[in-house]
Design an enzyme around this catalytic site. Structure first.
Site, PDB file in Angstrom:
ATOM      1  N   SER A  39       0.824  -1.203   0.000  1.00  0.00           N
ATOM      2  CA  SER A  39       0.000   0.000   0.000  1.00  0.00           C
ATOM      3  C   SER A  39       0.866   1.264   0.000  1.00  0.00           C
ATOM      4  CB  SER A  39      -0.955  -0.056   1.197  1.00  0.00           C
ATOM      5  OG  SER A  39      -1.960   0.917   1.111  1.00  0.00           O
ATOM      6  N   ASP A 160      -6.023  -3.903  -1.646  1.00  0.00           N
ATOM      7  CA  ASP A 160      -4.899  -3.554  -0.760  1.00  0.00           C
ATOM      8  C   ASP A 160      -4.179  -4.803  -0.229  1.00  0.00           C
ATOM      9  OD1 ASP A 160      -3.549  -2.840   1.831  1.00  0.00           O
ATOM     10  OD2 ASP A 160      -4.332  -0.861   1.354  1.00  0.00           O
TER      11      ASP A 160
END
Length: 284
Positions: A39, A160
């Site tokens: 991320s 993610d």
């Protein structure tokens, strides 16, 4: 140092701490043969590997107040809090150019972690095979459920990477790097709490496996922390994390707070540099 990996946690705007750490590393011309990011950690790593000092700060603090970067307007119009097109297309192409050539030619192995929406498995993409698709993979690794859509890539739908592998130390170890530096974005003593009651009403109809992962993510995260702290006691990892707890959230827009967090990262890296060099010099 040839046997050392660098592992970068995510955390949204808390990633400015990581940006400060990496800025200090660039000032010291300190690079590692293996870098893996999740991320925001992966996003900050990209400008580090492209050898662009100051770029992470310019992008993530300079545009923090821009509605195209982060706003509820984005969520209303596009179902995403962060303006993903603006972040991963317009900024690197028009506003703060990203040096793709230096990135592609950098000698470091770079791995970006994401989550497969269908299987719930962690998926890892290496620079050597996917260098031409950097922004797509950064977008995928940064797409949080419910505040960003999934990303289609390589016959997968991705979200993610922190959902299933928030601090990918075991991936680094499995890739052959037994000595690792880990940058965390939360201070010592932090533990993730179980999801609140409201979370039971917010579920994905498209990806039921993601719902299960989110329900137990707190346990996975805490177990991962326990593991890396045990590895620290064995001398296998060197952890850098905020020396001061700062009230900066995942979607923080206050530039002064972000600036302080960034500077804290730089200061923490500098204050631990001598200790870090001793860690790098030893054999594991």
């Amino acid at each position: 140092m040839l046997d050392t990996g660098l592992i970068l946690e995510g955390g949204g705007m808390r990633g400015l701490y990581t940006a400060g750490i990496l800025e200090s590393f660039m000032e010291q011309d300190l690079y590692f043969p293996y870098v893996i990011g999740v991320s925001a950690g992966a996003c900050m790593a990209a400008s580090y590997l492209s050898r662009q000092p100051g770029r992470n700060k310019e992008v993530n603090i300079g545009f923090a107040g821009d509605k195209r970067y982060l706003s509820f307007r984005n969520f209303i119009t596009k179902r995403e809090l962060f303006g993903m097109d603006f972040l991963f297309e317009e900024i690197p192409e028009r506003y703060v150019p990203f040096d793709y050539e230096t990135y592609k030619n950098s000698p470091e192995k770079f791995v970006i972690a994401a989550t497969d929406c269908t299987t719930g498995e962690a998926v890892y993409f290496e620079k050597d095979q996917h260098a031409d698709h950097l922004t797509t993979l950064l977008r995928a690794s940064s797409s949080l459920p419910f505040i960003a859509p999934s990303v289609a890539y390589d016959n997968r739908l991705l979200l993610d990477g922190g959902i299933v592998d928030p601090i990918p130390v075991k991936k680094a170890q499995n890739d052959g790097y037994k000595k690792n530096i880990i940058v965390l974005t939360k201070p010592p003593g932090y533990r993730k709490q179980p999801p609140g009651r409201m979370s039971s009403f917010i579920k994905s109809k498209k990806y039921p496996v993601i719902n299960k992962l989110l329900a137990t993510r707190y346990k996975l995260y805490n177990d991962t922390l326990d593991y890396i702290y045990s590895e620290e006691e064995k001398g296998n990892v060197f952890i850098i994390q905020p020396s001061v707890a700062m009230p900066v959230g995942r979607v923080e827009k206050n530039k002064e707070k972000l600036e302080r967090l960034y500077e804290l990262g730089r200061q923490d890296a500098q204050s631990q540099m001598e200790k870090l060099q001793r860690f790098l010099s030893k054999t594991i």
